[in-house]
Design a protein around this motif. Structure first.
Motif, PDB file in Angstrom:
ATOM      1  N   ASN A  32       0.751  -1.079  -0.012  1.00 40.56           N
ATOM      2  CA  ASN A  32       0.176   0.180   0.054  1.00 40.56           C
ATOM      3  C   ASN A  32       0.995   1.186   0.103  1.00 40.56           C
ATOM      4  OD1 ASN A  32      -2.249  -1.681   0.158  1.00 40.56           O
ATOM      5  ND2 ASN A  32      -3.233  -0.466   1.796  1.00 40.56           N
ATOM      6  N   THR A  33       1.785   1.250   0.855  1.00 39.58           N
ATOM      7  CA  THR A  33       2.679   2.512   1.036  1.00 39.58           C
ATOM      8  C   THR A  33       4.130   2.169   1.366  1.00 39.58           C
ATOM      9  OG1 THR A  33       2.424   2.827   3.401  1.00 39.58           O
ATOM     10  CG2 THR A  33       1.058   4.137   1.735  1.00 39.58           C
ATOM     11  N   MET A  34       5.116   2.808   0.853  1.00 43.06           N
ATOM     12  CA  MET A  34       6.454   2.488   1.248  1.00 43.06           C
ATOM     13  C   MET A  34       6.871   3.888   1.741  1.00 43.06           C
ATOM     14  SD  MET A  34       7.884  -0.154  -1.430  1.00 43.06           S
ATOM     15  CE  MET A  34       9.277  -0.854  -0.225  1.00 43.06           C
ATOM     16  N   SER A  35       7.726   4.023   2.605  1.00 40.87           N
ATOM     17  CA  SER A  35       8.166   5.187   3.314  1.00 40.87           C
ATOM     18  C   SER A  35       9.711   5.313   3.770  1.00 40.87           C
ATOM     19  CB  SER A  35       7.368   5.716   4.527  1.00 40.87           C
ATOM     20  OG  SER A  35       5.748   5.543   4.382  1.00 40.87           O
ATOM     21  N   TRP A  36      10.060   6.272   3.982  1.00 40.29           N
ATOM     22  CA  TRP A  36      11.402   6.529   4.468  1.00 40.29           C
ATOM     23  C   TRP A  36      11.436   7.470   5.605  1.00 40.29           C
ATOM     24  CZ3 TRP A  36      15.711   4.050   2.804  1.00 40.29           C
ATOM     25  CH2 TRP A  36      15.649   3.392   1.451  1.00 40.29           C
ATOM     26  N   PRO A  41      21.125  10.601  16.208  1.00 37.67           N
ATOM     27  CA  PRO A  41      21.570  10.419  17.390  1.00 37.67           C
ATOM     28  C   PRO A  41      20.797  11.329  18.406  1.00 37.67           C
ATOM     29  CG  PRO A  41      23.483  10.456  15.997  1.00 37.67           C
ATOM     30  CD  PRO A  41      22.216  10.968  15.138  1.00 37.67           C
ATOM     31  N   GLY A  42      20.270  10.798  19.283  1.00 37.88           N
ATOM     32  CA  GLY A  42      19.615  11.364  20.415  1.00 37.88           C
ATOM     33  C   GLY A  42      18.021  12.040  20.138  1.00 37.88           C
ATOM     34  N   LYS A  43      17.617  11.793  19.034  1.00 35.74           N
ATOM     35  CA  LYS A  43      16.636  12.149  18.525  1.00 35.74           C
ATOM     36  C   LYS A  43      15.392  11.072  18.182  1.00 35.74           C
ATOM     37  CE  LYS A  43      18.282  16.430  16.671  1.00 35.74           C
ATOM     38  NZ  LYS A  43      18.185  17.443  15.340  1.00 35.74           N
ATOM     39  N   GLN A  44      14.405  11.523  18.088  1.00 37.99           N
ATOM     40  CA  GLN A  44      13.219  10.669  17.790  1.00 37.99           C
ATOM     41  C   GLN A  44      13.141   9.776  16.354  1.00 37.99           C
ATOM     42  OE1 GLN A  44       9.577  11.832  19.315  1.00 37.99           O
ATOM     43  NE2 GLN A  44       9.856  10.727  21.354  1.00 37.99           N
ATOM     44  N   ARG A  45      12.852   8.887  15.885  1.00 36.45           N
ATOM     45  CA  ARG A  45      12.616   8.528  14.375  1.00 36.45           C
ATOM     46  C   ARG A  45      11.425   9.553  13.950  1.00 36.45           C
ATOM     47  NH1 ARG A  45      12.416   2.284  12.904  1.00 36.45           N
ATOM     48  NH2 ARG A  45      14.538   2.445  14.309  1.00 36.45           N
ATOM     49  N   GLU A  46      11.933   9.978  12.806  1.00 38.78           N
ATOM     50  CA  GLU A  46      10.914  10.839  12.101  1.00 38.78           C
ATOM     51  C   GLU A  46      10.513  10.374  10.731  1.00 38.78           C
ATOM     52  OE1 GLU A  46      12.194  14.841  11.547  1.00 38.78           O
ATOM     53  OE2 GLU A  46      13.998  14.287  10.513  1.00 38.78           O
ATOM     54  N   LEU A  47       9.293  10.640  10.141  1.00 42.41           N
ATOM     55  CA  LEU A  47       9.084  10.316   8.633  1.00 42.41           C
ATOM     56  C   LEU A  47       9.679  11.454   7.938  1.00 42.41           C
ATOM     57  CD1 LEU A  47       7.299   8.782   6.729  1.00 42.41           C
ATOM     58  CD2 LEU A  47       5.392  10.589   7.238  1.00 42.41           C
ATOM     59  N   VAL A  48      10.324  11.011   6.818  1.00 43.38           N
ATOM     60  CA  VAL A  48      10.914  11.725   5.725  1.00 43.38           C
ATOM     61  C   VAL A  48       9.728  11.825   4.605  1.00 43.38           C
ATOM     62  CG1 VAL A  48      12.730  11.787   4.073  1.00 43.38           C
ATOM     63  CG2 VAL A  48      13.124  11.046   6.244  1.00 43.38           C
ATOM     64  N   GLY A  49       9.295  10.639   4.184  1.00 44.49           N
ATOM     65  CA  GLY A  49       8.168  10.857   3.161  1.00 44.49           C
ATOM     66  C   GLY A  49       7.619   9.514   2.868  1.00 44.49           C
ATOM     67  N   THR A  50       6.847   9.637   2.084  1.00 49.83           N
ATOM     68  CA  THR A  50       5.824   8.437   1.590  1.00 49.83           C
ATOM     69  C   THR A  50       5.538   8.331   0.132  1.00 49.83           C
ATOM     70  OG1 THR A  50       4.960   8.098   3.967  1.00 49.83           O
ATOM     71  CG2 THR A  50       3.848   7.106   2.164  1.00 49.83           C
ATOM     72  N   ILE A  51       5.374   7.349  -0.355  1.00 52.82           N
ATOM     73  CA  ILE A  51       4.870   6.976  -1.810  1.00 52.82           C
ATOM     74  C   ILE A  51       3.757   5.880  -1.555  1.00 52.82           C
ATOM     75  CG2 ILE A  51       6.603   5.338  -2.495  1.00 52.82           C
ATOM     76  CD1 ILE A  51       6.174   6.636  -5.274  1.00 52.82           C
ATOM     77  N   THR A  52       2.583   6.329  -2.119  1.00 50.14           N
ATOM     78  CA  THR A  52       1.535   5.379  -2.185  1.00 50.14           C
ATOM     79  C   THR A  52       1.567   4.305  -3.532  1.00 50.14           C
ATOM     80  OG1 THR A  52      -0.070   6.642  -3.178  1.00 50.14           O
ATOM     81  CG2 THR A  52       0.165   7.055  -0.881  1.00 50.14           C
ATOM     82  N   VAL A  78      11.442   0.865  -3.715  1.00 51.05           N
ATOM     83  CA  VAL A  78      11.393   2.465  -3.600  1.00 51.05           C
ATOM     84  C   VAL A  78      12.680   3.069  -3.345  1.00 51.05           C
ATOM     85  CG1 VAL A  78      11.219   2.136  -0.851  1.00 51.05           C
ATOM     86  CG2 VAL A  78      10.076   4.369  -2.119  1.00 51.05           C
ATOM     87  N   PHE A  79      12.918   4.506  -3.766  1.00 52.92           N
ATOM     88  CA  PHE A  79      14.166   4.935  -3.945  1.00 52.92           C
ATOM     89  C   PHE A  79      13.975   6.330  -3.107  1.00 52.92           C
ATOM     90  CE2 PHE A  79      15.712   1.828  -6.772  1.00 52.92           C
ATOM     91  CZ  PHE A  79      14.863   1.675  -7.604  1.00 52.92           C
ATOM     92  N   LEU A  80      14.957   6.790  -2.301  1.00 52.32           N
ATOM     93  CA  LEU A  80      14.986   8.193  -1.862  1.00 52.32           C
ATOM     94  C   LEU A  80      16.417   8.657  -2.581  1.00 52.32           C
ATOM     95  CD1 LEU A  80      13.855  10.315   0.050  1.00 52.32           C
ATOM     96  CD2 LEU A  80      15.465   9.472   1.830  1.00 52.32           C
TER      97      LEU A  80
END
Length: 119
Positions: A32-36, A41-52, A78-80
């Motif tokens: 359905n979706t693939m995301s990056w 270091p020291g930070k929470q994981r964050e969403l970079v982007g998504t493709i549907t 998927v590529f980034l």
């Protein structure tokens, strides 16, 4: 069993470019979706982007205009493309997919690939 494998990370100078790849394999019925995501270091994981699955993309504001997600979800890839990289982009980058495996819809993660941007 489903696996996501990322590749393409490395060390690059500020202003440079890198292209990350992610391939999903295993008992996949439909992606359905693939995301990056990324985690510095020291930070929470964050969403970079998504493709549907229909090709729609979205990005976090800090990478808009610099990063591009592309891919062929029918072939589970998927590529980034990351251009004009900045030291703040240094992080471990993770591939993520929401997909239908042979049992149910699940979220899967790759093992991550390190991106380091030097100033």
């Amino acid at each position: 069993q489903v696996q996501l494998v990322e590749s393409g990370g490395g060390l690059v100078q500020a202003g440079g470019s890198l292209r990350l790849s992610c391939a999903a394999s295993g008992n996949i019925v439909r992606v359905n979706t693939m995301s990056w995501y990324r985690q510095a270091p020291g930070k929470q994981r964050e969403l970079v982007g998504t493709i549907t699955s229909v090709g729609t993309t979205n990005y976090v504001d800090v990478v808009k205009g610099r990063f591009t997600i592309s891919g062929d979800l029918a072939n589970n890839t998927v590529f980034l493309q990351m251009n004009n990289l900045k030291p703040d982009d240094t992080a471990v980058y993770y591939c993520n997919s929401y997909l239908l495996d042979d049992i149910r819809y699940n979220i899967y993660w790759g093992q991550g690939t390190q991106v380091t941007v030097s100033s």
